[in-house]
Design an enzyme around this catalytic site. Structure first.
Site, mmCIF file in Angstrom:
data_model
loop_
_atom_site.group_PDB
_atom_site.id
_atom_site.type_symbol
_atom_site.label_atom_id
_atom_site.label_comp_id
_atom_site.label_asym_id
_atom_site.label_seq_id
_atom_site.Cartn_x
_atom_site.Cartn_y
_atom_site.Cartn_z
ATOM 1 N NE ARG A 22 4.778 1.781 -0.641
ATOM 2 C CZ ARG A 22 5.525 2.242 0.346
ATOM 3 N NH1 ARG A 22 6.452 3.126 0.100
ATOM 4 N NH2 ARG A 22 5.360 1.858 1.570
ATOM 5 C CD GLU B 225 18.342 -13.227 -6.236
ATOM 6 O OE1 GLU B 225 17.762 -13.540 -5.192
ATOM 7 O OE2 GLU B 225 17.923 -12.338 -6.994
ATOM 8 C CD1 TRP C 250 0.101 -6.156 -3.344
ATOM 9 C CD2 TRP C 250 0.001 -6.886 -1.224
ATOM 10 N NE1 TRP C 250 0.587 -7.448 -3.317
ATOM 11 C CE2 TRP C 250 0.536 -7.914 -2.028
ATOM 12 C CE3 TRP C 250 -0.153 -7.115 0.132
ATOM 13 C CZ2 TRP C 250 0.916 -9.138 -1.516
ATOM 14 C CZ3 TRP C 250 0.231 -8.351 0.647
ATOM 15 C CH2 TRP C 250 0.763 -9.349 -0.175
ATOM 16 C CD GLU D 6 10.981 -12.342 -7.499
ATOM 17 O OE1 GLU D 6 12.194 -12.157 -7.381
ATOM 18 O OE2 GLU D 6 10.134 -11.666 -6.890
ATOM 19 C CG HIS E 118 23.092 -34.835 2.342
ATOM 20 N ND1 HIS E 118 23.535 -35.856 3.153
ATOM 21 C CD2 HIS E 118 24.195 -34.217 1.863
ATOM 22 C CE1 HIS E 118 24.860 -35.837 3.190
ATOM 23 N NE2 HIS E 118 25.285 -34.853 2.408
ATOM 24 C CB CYS F 39 -0.900 0.031 1.226
ATOM 25 S SG CYS F 39 -1.890 -1.437 1.389
ATOM 26 C CE LYS G 224 14.959 -12.181 -8.500
ATOM 27 N NZ LYS G 224 15.513 -11.243 -7.531
ATOM 28 C CE LYS H 130 11.663 -3.192 -6.218
ATOM 29 N NZ LYS H 130 12.542 -4.331 -6.532
ATOM 30 C CG ASN I 120 1.200 1.013 4.247
ATOM 31 O OD1 ASN I 120 0.966 -0.183 4.170
ATOM 32 N ND2 ASN I 120 2.355 1.538 3.905
ATOM 33 N N GLY I 121 -0.856 -0.865 6.458
ATOM 34 C CA GLY I 121 -0.558 -1.679 7.636
ATOM 35 C C GLY I 121 -1.706 -2.619 7.928
HETATM 36 C C1 F6R Z 1 12.850 -10.713 -4.929
HETATM 37 C C2 F6R Z 1 12.663 -9.502 -4.145
HETATM 38 C C3 F6R Z 1 12.348 -9.648 -2.701
HETATM 39 C C4 F6R Z 1 13.046 -8.549 -1.881
HETATM 40 C C5 F6R Z 1 12.587 -8.613 -0.429
HETATM 41 C C6 F6R Z 1 13.323 -7.613 0.447
HETATM 42 O O1 F6R Z 1 13.185 -10.417 -6.243
HETATM 43 O O2 F6R Z 1 12.727 -8.419 -4.647
HETATM 44 O O3 F6R Z 1 12.677 -10.910 -2.224
HETATM 45 O O4 F6R Z 1 14.424 -8.717 -1.988
HETATM 46 O O5 F6R Z 1 11.216 -8.359 -0.360
HETATM 47 O O6 F6R Z 1 13.107 -6.312 0.040
HETATM 48 P P1 F6R Z 1 14.060 -5.140 0.457
HETATM 49 O O7 F6R Z 1 15.395 -5.401 -0.124
HETATM 50 O O8 F6R Z 1 13.428 -3.900 -0.097
HETATM 51 O O9 F6R Z 1 14.125 -5.131 1.963
#
Ligand code: F6R
Length: 607
Positions: free
Chosen positions: A27, A480, A74, A487, A503, A2, A484, A602, A100-101
């Site tokens: 966001r 990672e 959101w 997601e 394992h 949000c 990626k 985001k 927000n929250g």
């Molecule tokens: C994955 C991604 C998330 C962020 C996570 C932390 O591509 O973007 O896993 O890395 O939400 O976000 P920040 O770095 O903003 O604390």
């Protein structure tokens, strides 16, 4: 997640509200709305979908008031439908709120209000707030007192903004655990859930602290402590905000733009810090705590998601180069863990946005402990940047795609700089400094050859599952890479340390379960190649990332991606790119919404 905006001034509020909401789009959200005072009533316009749609809808019946609030939602409580979009109002439409929250005790409050005859139209937790304010107003006839009394009842996390027909010239704001900024410009006050929307009008900003509310009007802003009701003096601070680059500059989406910005990001993170001639790393952000750092004998890195994986790379770097024991923890675990921390431990948070709820809560847990807190943060002026004792900014510029790419690269670069800065006797110190200087050019070579990765991604894009493996510096890359891929393409992917295959994960392997294997030069690469061999023996297909096309790994793999050879400590910087591009092209082939993958936001500003 949000986003909040608010406006009081002598201009038409909706211009700032809509522009501000657009700035906050990064966001992630599913619906949007604004409300403004129009004469002696308040009118709201809300849509499910993008701010662009909100603009169109608003254009049909333009808002002309000069006091207003806006929100991108959101969904947490209640589905993605217009009635759940903010702003929310009380049953008499006199108090309008954006939030927000999460209000954790909303059910309790709702039952109380229902018993008093209040009615509700949405499925949200937020709707109790304007009704609770209305209830207190009916008792006190005073907006400030009613707002304060309602806030005292709320449990959970909030950044709140309210307008009311009972005080049409004012805007009320409050904060508990969710950030809220007030911009102070000539003849207008601007509210944002971070400083980015405000930056287009002013860089003079006041940040509310937890447990504070403020009343904003043409005369200025007045901050109050919610509990003691005492007024708080706080001057504005000048915030340097990197200009958000709204344009795609010819790229199809922000993710591909940001992957391509990775070399520039590394340059920018090193600028003025990497002094090749002097063989020196200068980190201005740590100067203030230089003395304290000398007594630190352990670092706990705390972060979420991709930033956590950057932290895992940082662990290898700090331990090998600086000789400091490091432990990396997910913020969502760290915050609830009972763990003795000695005063010689520093806690280092890593965050692109600087607004991640769990990471903020992790830092809050340390309040009053005397533990040195450090940050590797990208967003200047963000909550985490302000909360830490010292830190090093990433300087990657705004990252808009939900999937973090260039931020990861910049975080790893900063870890490398910190490790070198803290190292005293590292044998390859000079070698790494020299290599770092030329690394961005090598990264550009990988990006130039992205067509080969595209072909591979397309070839494997109908896979339902994927395994990512690597050892040592490549192990966090495997994690990672898998994150990626899942997601943005929604292909199920798992990352493992290559040595863990026997394992458990090896049981998954068959001809339909391909592996993305990091097999870059190192003294233990032969071990990874043995693991690849075990996968091949069981019919598994392998794409290997290699830095020598004549290596056994390249020969063994079904397909390989060749990247330039660098020292192992630099491999994560260059090695992340093939995984980013592979995930990107697989998702593109599958027709996914690359920049805004389903169910994700985001900036994760709720727990
Ligand atoms: C994955 C991604 C998330 C962020 C996570 C932390 O591509 O973007 O896993 O890395 O939400 O976000 P920040 O770095 O903003 O604390």
């Amino acid at each position: 997640m949000c986003g909040i905006v608010g406006y009081v001034g002598n201009k038409i509020a909706k211009d700032y509200l809509l522009d501000g909401l657009e700035t906050l789009e990064y966001r992630g959200y599913d619906s949007a709305g604004i409300a403004t005072l129009e004469g002696d009533t308040i009118r709201a316009t809300k849509v499910v979908g993008r701010v662009e749609q909100l603009r169109k809808e608003e254009g049909q019946n333009p808002h002309v008031g000069s006091v207003g609030i806006g929100h991108t939602r959101w969904a947490t409580h209640g589905g993605v439908v217009t009635k759940n979009a903010h702003p929310h109002h009380d049953m008499n439409e006199e108090f309008f709120v954006v939030h927000n929250g999460i209000i954790e005790n909303y059910e309790e409050i709702k039952s109380f209000l229902l018993s008093k005859g209040y009615s509700f139209y949405s499925d949200t937790d937020t709707e109790v707030v304007p009704n609770l304010i209305a209830y207190h107003y009916s008792k006190t006839n005073n907006v400030t007192t009613a707002f304060q009394a309602a806030l005292e009842t709320l449990r959970g996390a909030y950044a709140l903004t309210m307008i009311t027909t009972h005080e049409p010239e004012s805007l009320y704001v409050a904060k508990l655990s969710s950030p809220l900024a007030i911009g102070v410009a000539d003849d207008e006050l601007l509210v944002g859930s971070d400083a980015l929307p405000i930056a287009s009008r002013t860089q003079d900003v006041v940040f509310l602290e937890d447990g504070e509310m403020a009343v904003l009007n043409q005369e200025g802003y007045k901050i109050l402590d919610i509990e003691t009701k005492k007024s708080i003096e706080r001057a504005t601070e000048f915030i340097e905000i990197e200009e958000a680059d709204g344009g795609l500059r010819g790229f199809d989406d922000f993710m591909s733009k940001e992957i391509n910005e990775a070399p520039a990001t590394v340059r920018s993170a090193m600028l003025g810090r990497l002094r090749v001639e002097e063989k020196l790393i200068k980190l201005g952000g740590l100067e203030l705590v230089e003395e304290q750092l000398r007594y630190i004998d352990r670092i706990v890195v705390v972060a979420c998601g991709t930033s956590y994986y950057a932290g895992l790379v940082g662990e290898y770097l700090l331990e090998e180069i600086a000789g400091i024991p490091v432990e990396v923890q997910q913020a969502s675990e760290f915050r609830y863990r009972t763990e003795p921390l000695s005063r010689s431990t520093a806690v280092l948070v890593v965050s692109q946005s600087g607004e991640t709820a769990d990471t903020i809560a992790a830092l809050k847990k340390l309040d009053g402990s005397g533990i040195l807190t450090l940050g590797i943060v990208n967003a200047p002026g963000s909550t985490l940047a302000r909360m830490t004792d010292a830190g090093v900014y990433c300087h990657a510029g705004p990252e808009k795609a939900v999937a973090s790419t260039k931020a990861f690269v910049s975080q790893v670069t900063v870890f490398l700089l910190i490790a070198l800065h803290l190292s005293k006797t590292y044998k390859d110190y000079e070698k790494i400094i020299n290599e770092l200087d030329t690394l961005p050019q090598l990264m550009e070579e990988v990006l130039k050859n992205s067509t080969d990765i595209k072909k591979l991604a397309e070839k494997y894009s109908d896979s339902k599952d994927f395994l990512y493996i690597g050892r040592r510096y490549s192990f966090p890359l495997a994690l990672e890479g898998a994150l990626k891929l899942k997601e943005i393409s929604y292909i199920h992917a798992e990352g493992f340390a290559a040595g863990e295959m026997k394992h458990g994960p090896l049981a998954l392997i068959d001809e339909n379960f391909p592996t993305f294997a990091y097999a870059l030069s190192s003294d233990i690469n032969e071990k990874t190649i043995s693991n690849m061999q075990e996968i091949k023996t069981r019919g598994g297909k392998i794409i290997a990332v290699v830095d020598d096309k004549n290596s056994n790994a390249a020969k063994l793999a079904d397909d390989y991606i060749l990247i330039p050879k660098v020292s192992e400590q630099l491999q994560p910087l260059i090695g992340a790119l093939p995984a980013f591009l592979f995930a990107y092209y697989a998702a593109k082939k599958l027709g996914r919404d690359i920049d805004k993958p389903r169910n994700l936001a985001k900036s994760v500003t709720v727990e």
